[in-house]
Design a protein around this motif. Structure first.
Motif, PDB file in Angstrom:
ATOM      1  N   VAL A  46      16.980  39.345 -30.178  1.00 33.63           N
ATOM      2  CA  VAL A  46      16.921  38.011 -29.779  1.00 33.63           C
ATOM      3  C   VAL A  46      17.565  37.194 -30.786  1.00 33.63           C
ATOM      4  CG1 VAL A  46      14.920  38.161 -28.499  1.00 33.63           C
ATOM      5  CG2 VAL A  46      14.702  37.772 -31.019  1.00 33.63           C
ATOM      6  N   ALA A  73      12.034  39.576 -26.505  1.00 35.46           N
ATOM      7  CA  ALA A  73      12.438  41.131 -26.636  1.00 35.46           C
ATOM      8  C   ALA A  73      11.254  41.836 -26.708  1.00 35.46           C
ATOM      9  CB  ALA A  73      13.349  41.614 -27.479  1.00 35.46           C
ATOM     10  N   SER A  94      16.789  42.198 -24.565  1.00 31.87           N
ATOM     11  CA  SER A  94      16.730  40.799 -24.400  1.00 31.87           C
ATOM     12  C   SER A  94      16.474  40.130 -23.163  1.00 31.87           C
ATOM     13  CB  SER A  94      17.704  39.898 -25.404  1.00 31.87           C
ATOM     14  OG  SER A  94      18.918  40.065 -24.732  1.00 31.87           O
ATOM     15  N   ALA A 119      13.475  34.429 -29.581  1.00 29.27           N
ATOM     16  CA  ALA A 119      14.488  33.801 -30.357  1.00 29.27           C
ATOM     17  C   ALA A 119      14.194  32.742 -31.089  1.00 29.27           C
ATOM     18  CB  ALA A 119      15.820  33.539 -29.164  1.00 29.27           C
ATOM     19  N   GLU A 166      21.290  36.861 -24.286  1.00 28.70           N
ATOM     20  CA  GLU A 166      20.515  37.507 -23.174  1.00 28.70           C
ATOM     21  C   GLU A 166      21.349  38.813 -22.695  1.00 28.70           C
ATOM     22  OE1 GLU A 166      18.887  36.344 -18.900  1.00 28.70           O
ATOM     23  OE2 GLU A 166      20.123  34.984 -19.755  1.00 28.70           O
TER      24      GLU A 166
END
Length: 348
Positions: A46, A73, A94, A119, A166
């Motif tokens: 992330v 994640a 992710s 994140a 992502e």
């Protein structure tokens, strides 16, 4: 500020980073995540620093509601993560979570501990230079304890473009397989002279089972009793994660992340650093066998592990999964629902 709300805490869920490294001289345990490999990879997926704090769940995962769009994640043990009870969440990749979604976890199908990274990370204050939770001392993490229902953990404001992160994923060949039978590499000592030749031979030839007395402090094992020459007691000296103590009853105890900093029992060996993540995913009933290495062999395995880690890091920046597509496959007059993930190569 965005946050996640705890709907159900799971069995033992805490905030952990890679540990409180500078305070053992004062009697403070290191703590930190049990499985450093899964921890680091979750953060890298992330876009976080590898030592960023995340959520560690044990045996049974929790349920969380998200108050903002985030990228997550999940690594470690498979606890069947689901979004809103309907959509399976891929692990070791992710994944985008939308505001209002609920992420739920069940019991671990394999392994013992699961890691949830977000994140940007969680908004947790440092306590003695670490965000790790030491529950026995009610120190660090989120209020110094495991999660409770209705807790709300604030999230840091991230400055990353989530669309660039992502779809990051770890290739299958790099994902650990957790089994109920483990071979752990150890370096003998420092008190090997306290054990008989038969005791040392039994330690390496017999198998040992993890008892129900296992936690973040250490794992108690049962099996063939390991013989001492005389006493199991010594003048207390330093203890680190991976130390294998043999008290007077003869059953090994492997010390782990929350272990005390000194102890007065003989230590027959130390589990090498590379194998501690594997050990972290073991649970009650699993079987352990010990294998002797010399220090040069342990260093070589450490170098090989570090090289593999660098390869994984490089691949995260090279490949990306396209959004998942649901398709129907017709085969022999039968229709199957399939999910397709296209792998894209990122521009250099």
């Amino acid at each position: 500020m965005s946050s996640i709300k705890v709907i159900a805490p799971g069995l033992f869920s805490t905030i952990q980073d890679l540990g409180r490294l500078n305070y053992q001289q004062y009697g403070m345990p290191v703590s930190g995540s049990m499985d450093h490999f899964a921890h680091k990879i979750a953060n890298l997926l992330v876009g976080n620093a590898e030592d960023e704090a995340l959520i560690e769940m044990t045996i049974l995962g929790g349920q969380f509601e998200f108050k903002a769009d985030v990228l997550v994640a999940i690594t470690g043990a498979n606890m069947s993560p689901m979004i809103n009870g309907q959509l399976e969440v891929g692990m070791w990749r992710s994944v985008r979570i939308k505001k209002g979604d609920r992420l739920t976890f069940g019991p671990a199908h394999n392994g013992c501990r699961t890691y949830l990274a977000i994140a940007g990370g969680y908004e947790i204050e440092n306590t003695l230079e670490s965000k790790s939770t030491y529950t026995r001392g009610s120190l660090g993490g989120y209020k110094g304890r495991t999660f409770k229902k209705e807790d709300e953990i604030k999230l840091k404001t991230h400055k990353l473009k989530l669309e660039n992160l992502e779809g990051r994923f770890v290739r299958a060949e790099h994902i650990p397989t957790y089994t109920s039978e483990l071979e752990l590499n150890v370096v003998l000592g420092p008190q090997e002279e306290a054990f008989t030749a038969k005791g040392i031979a039994d330690f390496f030839s017999e198998t040992f089972k993890i008892t129900n007395e296992f936690d973040r402090m250490g794992y108690r094992l049962e099996g063939k009793k390991i013989e001492h020459v005389n006493s199991a007691d010594i003048i207390s000296d330093g203890i680190v994660s991976g130390a294998v103590q043999i008290p007077a009853h003869g059953n090994p105890i492997i010390m782990l992340s929350d272990c005390q900093t000194t102890g007065g029992y003989t230590k027959i060996a130390h589990v090498i650093t590379v194998d501690l993540s594997k050990l972290a995913q073991a649970k009650a009933g699993d079987v352990i066998k010990f294998k002797a290495l010399d220090i040069e062999e342990a260093h070589q395995l450490h170098r090989e592990s570090a090289e593999k880690y660098e390869i994984i890091k490089a691949e995260l920046d090279q490949f990306q999964l396209a959004p998942e597509r649901n398709m129907k496959l017709k085969l022999m007059h039968k229709v199957f629902n399939v999910k397709v993930n296209e792998i894209k190569t990122k521009p250099l």
